[in-house]
Design a protein around this motif. Structure first.
Motif, short mmCIF file in Angstrom:
data_model
loop_
_atom_site.label_atom_id
_atom_site.label_comp_id
_atom_site.label_asym_id
_atom_site.label_seq_id
_atom_site.Cartn_x
_atom_site.Cartn_y
_atom_site.Cartn_z
N LYS A 1 -5.68 8.48 3.23
CA LYS A 1 -6.88 7.88 3.81
C LYS A 1 -6.52 6.49 4.33
N PHE B 1 -5.67 2.58 0.91
CA PHE B 1 -4.99 3.01 -0.30
C PHE B 1 -4.40 1.78 -0.95
N PRO C 1 -2.53 1.17 -4.27
CA PRO C 1 -1.96 1.64 -5.53
C PRO C 1 -1.72 0.49 -6.50
N ARG D 1 0.81 -1.22 0.00
CA ARG D 1 0.00 0.00 0.00
C ARG D 1 0.84 1.26 0.00
N GLY E 1 -0.63 7.32 1.07
CA GLY E 1 -2.01 7.75 0.97
C GLY E 1 -2.43 8.62 2.13
N ASP F 1 -5.70 4.20 -7.67
CA ASP F 1 -6.05 3.68 -6.36
C ASP F 1 -7.10 2.60 -6.62
#
Length: 157
Positions: free
Chosen positions: A99, A102, A104, A80, A97, A119
């Motif tokens: 939040k 996340f 990617p 992540r 990220g 995302d």
């Protein structure tokens, strides 16, 4: 078919052909280890990037890999995070990220050096984005996993 590169017990997961010099960047893993290896056009290994200057592992399992106009290597990881190293392999930054969730996946760069990342979480009518690229006319192409839809957006006019 010609065998070009032997990676021994490392499993190739992602690859990118450099627009700068034609080198091949390959993201690989072996168990809990991961690295990026640079090969030249003839398959000669030029560089291995696995840890930062303090010996800390840089990568989780690599999803996608790209290179920006400065030669920085940008990867998305199953851990992540997005990890960016310079062309010498020195860690520039990591992004995890803003939040809680996340994921990617696809990663690319544009002509002005922006790093664009999918995302993997669905948002704003885009279901499970997986890959992204910017074409030579500055269109952003986004592929969605579950819908088999490729969406093209006008980008950087």
């Amino acid at each position: 078919m010609t065998e070009f590169i032997k990676t021994e017990d490392w499993k190739p997961l992602s690859k990118h052909s450099s627009h700068i010099n034609g080198d091949l960047l390959v993201g690989m893993d072996k168990g809990s280890e991961a690295k990026v290896t640079r090969y030249n056009k003839t398959g000669k290994e030029l560089q291995n990037i696995q840890s930062d200057d303090k010996g800390q592992e840089l990568y989780g399992i690599l999803h996608y890999i790209t290179e920006n106009m400065n030669g920085d290597i940008c990867t998305s990881n199953i851990s992540r995070s997005v990890v960016v190293v310079n062309k010498s392999g020195q860690h520039r930054f990591s992004y995890t990220g803003q939040k809680l969730v996340f994921h990617p996946y696809g990663i690319c760069t544009d002509v002005v050096g922006h790093i664009l990342v999918c995302d993997g979480v669905s948002q704003q009518r885009v279901e499970f984005p997986r890959s992204v690229c910017v074409d030579c006319e500055n269109n952003l192409c986004l592929e969605q996993l579950t819908t088999n839809i490729l969406t093209v957006y006008k980008y950087l006019q």
